[in-house]
Design a protein around this motif. Structure first.
Motif, short mmCIF file in Angstrom:
data_model
loop_
_atom_site.label_atom_id
_atom_site.label_comp_id
_atom_site.label_asym_id
_atom_site.label_seq_id
_atom_site.Cartn_x
_atom_site.Cartn_y
_atom_site.Cartn_z
N TYR A 1 0.83 -1.21 0.00
CA TYR A 1 0.00 0.00 0.00
C TYR A 1 0.87 1.26 0.00
CZ TYR A 1 -3.31 3.59 1.21
OH TYR A 1 -4.05 4.76 1.19
N ASN B 1 -5.44 3.30 -9.14
CA ASN B 1 -4.29 3.99 -9.71
C ASN B 1 -3.72 3.30 -10.95
OD1 ASN B 1 -3.46 6.34 -7.84
ND2 ASN B 1 -3.87 4.67 -6.40
N GLY C 1 -7.07 -1.79 1.50
CA GLY C 1 -6.46 -0.56 1.01
C GLY C 1 -5.52 -0.80 -0.15
N VAL D 1 2.86 1.79 -3.15
CA VAL D 1 2.05 2.37 -4.23
C VAL D 1 1.85 3.87 -3.98
CG1 VAL D 1 -0.26 2.41 -5.26
CG2 VAL D 1 0.88 0.23 -4.84
N MET D 2 1.60 4.25 -2.72
CA MET D 2 1.42 5.68 -2.41
C MET D 2 2.69 6.48 -2.71
SD MET D 2 -1.69 6.22 -1.49
CE MET D 2 -2.23 4.92 -2.60
N LEU E 1 -7.94 8.38 0.78
CA LEU E 1 -7.90 6.95 1.08
C LEU E 1 -6.94 6.67 2.24
CD1 LEU E 1 -8.67 4.03 0.38
CD2 LEU E 1 -6.80 4.02 -1.30
N THR E 2 -5.79 7.32 2.23
CA THR E 2 -4.80 7.11 3.30
C THR E 2 -5.32 7.62 4.64
OG1 THR E 2 -2.99 7.28 1.69
CG2 THR E 2 -2.42 7.57 4.02
N ALA F 1 -6.10 0.67 -3.84
CA ALA F 1 -5.09 1.59 -4.38
C ALA F 1 -4.54 1.10 -5.72
CB ALA F 1 -3.95 1.76 -3.38
N ASN G 1 -6.00 9.58 -3.34
CA ASN G 1 -5.03 8.81 -2.57
C ASN G 1 -4.84 9.38 -1.17
OD1 ASN G 1 -4.23 6.81 -4.54
ND2 ASN G 1 -3.25 8.46 -5.68
N LEU H 1 2.12 10.55 -3.51
CA LEU H 1 1.40 11.10 -2.36
C LEU H 1 2.33 11.84 -1.40
CD1 LEU H 1 -1.22 11.36 -0.72
CD2 LEU H 1 -0.66 9.19 0.39
#
Length: 468
Positions: free
Chosen positions: A69, A307, A299, A72-73, A277-278, A303, A274, A78
């Motif tokens: 997760y 994305n 999550g 990916v962020m 979501l976080t 994600a 994003n 992010l």
């Protein structure tokens, strides 16, 4: 006998990994297996291991999907604004870099999860440490110690365990401890400053000469970031301490990027999705709406799907973070062998009973202080569950016999958390050393003394303020 063998097993493990005679995974598996046979319980080894794996499986699952997760962020950008802000503050001054590491780790620790803290901190700071040639164990040591102090938050785990074990209110334990913990955190910042000064003295005052290099070329990709290192022509030159090259370090304020601003994985149009979501994920985690492994599993799946709707891109993102996932999950399951044998054979109980029994009768009225001191070795060599549910009630009972309040005992039990976060029995520490590409033995050798000192500062502050 079990007491001696228990201490011998832990000592053997620490010596071998710090001397780099064995890898942590091999040591976590082979040493307890050998000692299990030595105590005459080799036939039960399988049961102990399965029980240990069963207890740590949710943690391993949480770490696996949390890495995916947050990986990916990082890929989608992010944390880029945070990284740029930190780099603008740090410039190329080692002192600012180390202090920035402590501040970032402390802030991110507010979510109560060590793994999250380490993933974000290392992703932000690793490129800068590498570029400037700074010691990576300084980064891991400062991050782990800062997180250890912040780990005492009521939703972080230890405070809730102490409250549950002694049937107390978590707020009654934590709120009075805030001044002492504040002193501990301030000490971490002072320690970061001192270590930063030492790094500055070692490598000099650096400046990144970006006037000659286009901004897009001065980039680095964080561990697992999913890009390539394109810093081909940036010059790092030494200046005298306190020199005038400081402003050049940022190339006009924003030149040195910790993450490639042009990487193909960025999703700027989905930034607020994003971020939302976080925030929702961390809020659900704090409120305990669902088990943490389930939250990160959901999550990570969401994600990836939003994305990277293309299947090929999804596979590429998972593959980019597979090494970190495998290293951390493997380490957690190896640690399950260690904890399974330690608990199943009865070693940990005998060790705790021996330590409690060794307390002189005259120390009874000072059981809170004794608890604070014992929390250092016990939370390092035991899991928090083992200490708070197995040992703390015994200490509280001994204190009650001498008129010491269970609240004082509970508060004192939080003292050792700064050291606990670097314990080989804490899964999150493997996220830290894995992403920072630091040997666990090197991290242990460097961090333990500073973390223990931080814990003692918290204890001294608690005594001084009349909290303990």
């Amino acid at each position: 006998m079990l007491t001696v063998l228990g201490f011998a097993m832990i000592a053997t493990f620490l010596v071998l990994i710090m001397m780099k005679k064995m890898s942590p995974i091999a040591a976590l598996v082979l040493i307890p297996a050998l000692f299990c046979v030595a105590v005459g319980q080799g036939a039960q080894l399988g049961d102990y291991v399965i029980e240990g794996v069963g207890k740590l499986a949710p943690t391993a699952a949480m770490l696996m999907f949390a890495i995916v997760y947050f990986g990916v962020m990082i890929d989608v950008g992010l944390f880029d604004p945070i990284v740029r802000g930190i780099l603008r503050f740090c410039k190329a001054d080692p002192v600012r870099v180390v202090v920035g590491t402590a501040v970032l780790a402390a802030i991110v620790s507010l979510d109560g999860d060590g793994s999250t803290t380490f993933m974000i901190t290392v992703s932000a700071m690793y490129p800068l440490y590498k570029r400037l040639g700074m010691s990576l164990v300084v980064m891991t040591g400062v991050a782990a110690t800062a997180n250890g102090v912040m780990n005492t938050l009521p939703w972080g785990g230890p405070t809730a365990r102490a409250a549950t074990a002694l049937k107390l209110d978590a707020a009654d334990i934590f709120v009075p401890m805030i001044p002492a913990l504040g002193v501990g955190l301030l000490f971490v910042f002072v320690l970061a400053y001192v270590l930063g000064r030492r790094e500055r003295k070692r490598i000099g005052y650096l400046t990144l000469d970006e006037v000659l290099v286009p901004e897009t070329e001065t980039v680095l990709v964080a561990a697992g970031g999913g890009g390539t290192d394109t810093n081909t022509s940036t010059n790092a030159t030494k200046k005298p301490v306190g020199g005038s090259g400081e402003s050049a370090a940022t190339g006009g304020g924003d030149g040195f990027q910790g993450l490639d601003p042009n990487r193909a994985t960025l999703r700027p149009k989905l930034y607020w999705f994003n971020a939302g979501l976080t925030i929702a994920l961390l809020t659900a985690m704090i409120l305990e709406l669902l088990p943490i492994p389930v939250l990160f599993l959901l999550g990570a799946a969401l994600a990836l799907t939003v994305n990277y709707p293309n299947m090929t891109e999804q596979k590429a993102r998972i593959a980019a973070h597979a090494e970190n996932v495998l290293n951390v999950a493997g380490m957690v399951f190896a640690a399950a062998v260690f904890t399974g044998v330690l608990t199943g054979t009865g070693m940990v109980k005998h060790m705790a009973d021996w330590l409690v029994g060794a307390i002189p009768a005259g120390m009874g009225p000072h059981m809170a202080v004794v608890t604070g001191v014992l929390s250092l070795p016990l939370t390092y060599f035991m899991s928090n569950d083992g200490f708070y549910f197995g040992v703390l009630p015994v200490l509280a009972e001994a204190g009650a016999a001498h008129g010491v309040s269970p609240l004082e005992i509970a508060r004192a039990s939080l003292v050792g958390q700064a050291l606990h976060m670097s314990s080989p029995l804490v899964p999150a520490v493997y996220v830290l050393v894995g992403m920072a590409k630091v040997e666990f033995g090197d991290h242990t050798r460097f961090t333990v003394k500073w973390a223990a000192l931080t814990s003692l500062v918290v204890l001294a502050a608690g005594i001084l303020f009349g909290i303990i």
